[in-house]
Design a protein around this motif. Structure first.
Motif, PDB file in Angstrom:
ATOM      1  N   THR A   1      20.849 -78.516  26.405  1.00 43.15           N
ATOM      2  CA  THR A   1      21.593 -78.317  27.648  1.00 43.15           C
ATOM      3  C   THR A   1      21.737 -76.859  28.072  1.00 43.15           C
ATOM      4  N   SER A   2      21.152 -75.929  27.338  1.00 40.00           N
ATOM      5  CA  SER A   2      21.324 -74.512  27.657  1.00 40.00           C
ATOM      6  C   SER A   2      20.845 -74.184  29.068  1.00 40.00           C
ATOM      7  N   THR A   3      21.613 -73.359  29.757  1.00 39.03           N
ATOM      8  CA  THR A   3      21.217 -72.924  31.090  1.00 39.03           C
ATOM      9  C   THR A   3      19.957 -72.062  31.056  1.00 39.03           C
TER      10      THR A   3
ATOM     11  N   ASP B   1      24.315 -76.793  30.931  1.00 38.94           N
ATOM     12  CA  ASP B   1      25.668 -76.379  30.562  1.00 38.94           C
ATOM     13  C   ASP B   1      26.393 -75.593  31.637  1.00 38.94           C
ATOM     14  N   SER B   2      25.744 -75.340  32.764  1.00 39.68           N
ATOM     15  CA  SER B   2      26.443 -74.682  33.864  1.00 39.68           C
ATOM     16  C   SER B   2      27.652 -75.509  34.282  1.00 39.68           C
ATOM     17  N   LEU B   3      27.551 -76.826  34.175  1.00 40.28           N
ATOM     18  CA  LEU B   3      28.668 -77.705  34.518  1.00 40.28           C
ATOM     19  C   LEU B   3      29.752 -77.661  33.444  1.00 40.28           C
ATOM     20  N   GLN B   4      29.352 -77.741  32.183  1.00 38.61           N
ATOM     21  CA  GLN B   4      30.330 -77.798  31.104  1.00 38.61           C
ATOM     22  C   GLN B   4      31.105 -76.493  30.970  1.00 38.61           C
ATOM     23  N   GLY B   5      30.418 -75.362  31.147  1.00 42.04           N
ATOM     24  CA  GLY B   5      31.111 -74.083  31.059  1.00 42.04           C
ATOM     25  C   GLY B   5      32.184 -73.945  32.122  1.00 42.04           C
TER      26      GLY B   5
ATOM     27  N   GLN C   1      24.693 -68.922  23.603  1.00 45.62           N
ATOM     28  CA  GLN C   1      24.754 -67.789  24.518  1.00 45.62           C
ATOM     29  C   GLN C   1      24.823 -68.256  25.968  1.00 45.62           C
ATOM     30  N   GLY C   2      24.037 -69.273  26.309  1.00 46.12           N
ATOM     31  CA  GLY C   2      24.049 -69.766  27.674  1.00 46.12           C
ATOM     32  C   GLY C   2      25.393 -70.342  28.075  1.00 46.12           C
ATOM     33  N   LEU C   3      25.989 -71.154  27.185  1.00 46.68           N
ATOM     34  CA  LEU C   3      27.257 -71.795  27.511  1.00 46.68           C
ATOM     35  C   LEU C   3      28.398 -70.789  27.547  1.00 46.68           C
TER      36      LEU C   3
ATOM     37  N   THR D   1      32.972 -78.049  21.935  1.00 47.96           N
ATOM     38  CA  THR D   1      32.073 -78.587  22.955  1.00 47.96           C
ATOM     39  C   THR D   1      31.368 -79.833  22.448  1.00 47.96           C
ATOM     40  N   ASP D   2      30.355 -80.280  23.193  1.00 46.95           N
ATOM     41  CA  ASP D   2      29.720 -81.570  22.894  1.00 46.95           C
ATOM     42  C   ASP D   2      29.085 -81.624  21.513  1.00 46.95           C
TER      43      ASP D   2
END
Length: 478
Positions: A180-182, A207-211, A243-245, A317-318
């Protein structure tokens, strides 16, 4: 990780495990040509002759089990799964279930499908490869020796990134059920189209949504949270996923007036150090981010009796919403302090496709798939690549390849609606035969891919832990 080390690992995997057997030879120019003539286990050797090869040890499991012995002209896909993780075994089972169901419906336009499952767990049978190295080496074998047009997996974003970069020149499509990394969004060209689609896909949203959902939950208290969080210590796995999240979360949280202290880790020892460092500081809440079940277990065990965590809220997180590999294993002492987030799973009482998948999975494997994270996403991924291939076959004049299957994937988000269940299969084939696209509903939700980003969206669930199970307390809509 050095490129030379990955190349050596891939060559060792393919060469040492690929013993050539005596058979009737024939001139050839490609592995695909030999597979078409004699079956999927046949390759074109350096002397331009077709020879039969045995599968490598990591990639010896197939569906159907007789795949390497059959002379059937099956379209072969690949799968990359870490079999040391129970949840990932569940995803492998879900992929197999989909393949079996599609086969029972007769395949597509005179062709049937098969799949080669590769185990990417660290040091499998003492080969010395770490998980990421094993994923790259196995993907290289699948893409260059077996020349599969599409691979399902791997699960972790960092592994998916390395796999895609290592085989992108082979034009093999990669579809992950859980990466899911952006950062993965930037690996494909930005100007994708029906004529030139991307080759990196996923059945989980980025992960743009989850962050954003985590930041909103902390700064805008909802169910179960009465106060605003001002200061967060983020302990996160270094790499694509963590790192992305954390980047998305930090941007949203700081933009809403909060402050974030960053504590990256790359090993279990460094994780222990970061946990201690966070305990020394002054924060309202600790955010823990890792895609690895073992990291989540180590985190919960480490903070279980640490006095500095007595008054800290904990957000995960997930990666930690894994009942089989985390919540049933870790020390539960801090569970009452935990909130978490994940892409919202469906409700089997109201979603027919999800309920059908759960019933079929339970019937086939005797296990409730709800406890196995991203199993529904893996099931959908198998359906999607089979549908993408079927769309190509319906075109008749088009050659089956990774890019062609990706073109087919872009035909699955508009038109008449179909559920991803066995009884819909032949109706979707009829639509393809008439040149019409279809709009599919999967076991993981509506698979409406944006034609510009080739990504999906979904609500994000905020959850707590009840016993060793996840319980929804809020839902964040994008």
């Amino acid at each position: 990780m050095r490129d030379s080390k990955l190349l050596v690992a891939a060559l060792a995997l393919a060469v040492s495990g690929c013993s050539l057997l005596t058979t009737d030879y024939n001139d050839c120019t490609s592995n695909q040509e030999c597979g078409t003539r004699f079956g999927p286990a046949y390759i074109c050797n350096s002397e331009a002759l077709c020879e039969a090869s045995q599968p490598v040890a990591r990639c010896s499991k197939t569906w159907p089990p007789s795949l390497f012995q059959d002379a059937d002209d099956r379209i072969i896909f690949g799968s990359l799964i870490d079999n040391s993780v129970e949840a990932q075994v569940g995803r492998e089972n879900a992929v197999q279930l989909a393949m079996e169901q599609i086969d029972d419906e007769g395949g597509a336009f005179g062709r049937r499908f098969g799949i080669v499952f590769c185990n990417i767990e660290s040091n499998f049978e003492g080969d010395g490869l770490g998980r990421t190295e094993a994923a790259v080496a196995s993907a290289t074998y699948l893409a260059t020796v077996l020349q599969v047009p599409a691979i399902i997996g791997p699960a972790a974003s960092s592994d998916a990134q390395e796999v895609f970069l290592s085989i992108r020149n082979t034009e093999t499509l990669v579809i992950s059920p859980s990466a899911t990394s952006t950062s993965l969004s930037d690996l494909d060209p930005l100007d994708v189209s029906d004529e030139s689609p991307g080759l990196l896909w996923r059945t989980a949203p980025p992960d743009s949504l989850q962050g954003q959902a985590i930041a909103a939950d902390m700064r805008e208290p909802g169910a179960g949270r009465s106060s605003v969080v001002n200061s967060v210590a983020a302990i996160y796995e270094a790499g694509a996923y963590g790192q992305g999240l954390v980047n998305v979360f930090s941007s949203s949280f700081q933009g809403a007036g909060g402050s974030v202290a960053l504590f990256p880790f790359e090993s279990p020892g460094q994780l222990a150090t970061r946990i201690t460092e966070v305990g020394i500081g002054t924060h309202d809440e600790v955010l823990f981010i890792s895609s690895q079940s073992s990291d989540a277990v180590n985190f919960f065990n480490a903070v279980a009796t640490a006095p500095a965590y007595d008054d800290l809220e904990i957000f995960v997180t997930d990666g930690a919403a894994n009942e089989a590999d985390v919540l049933s294993v870790a020390n539960p002492n801090r569970f009452p302090q935990v909130r978490g987030s994940r892409p919202a799973p469906l409700d089997e009482s109201v979603d027919f496709v999800y309920a059908t998948f759960l019933a079929a999975y339970s019937g086939a494997f005797g296990v409730d798939a709800k406890s196995l994270s991203f199993s529904a996403n893996a099931y959908d991924a198998a359906w999607l690549i089979a549908l993408g291939a079927a769309w190509v076959l319906a075109q008749e004049e088009q050659e089956l390849s990774g890019p062609a299957i990706a073109q087919g994937l872009r035909q699955l988000s508009s038109g008449a609606e179909f559920d991803l269940i066995p009884t819909s299969w032949n109706a979707m084939l009829q639509a393809f035969a008439s040149g019409a696209p279809v709009n599919v509903n999967g076991a993981s939700g509506r698979l409406d891919y944006d034609p510009v980003t080739e990504e999906t969206t979904t609500p994000i669930e905020i959850w707590t832990i009840s016993g060793t199970s996840v319980e929804r307390i809020d839902l964040w809509e994008p």
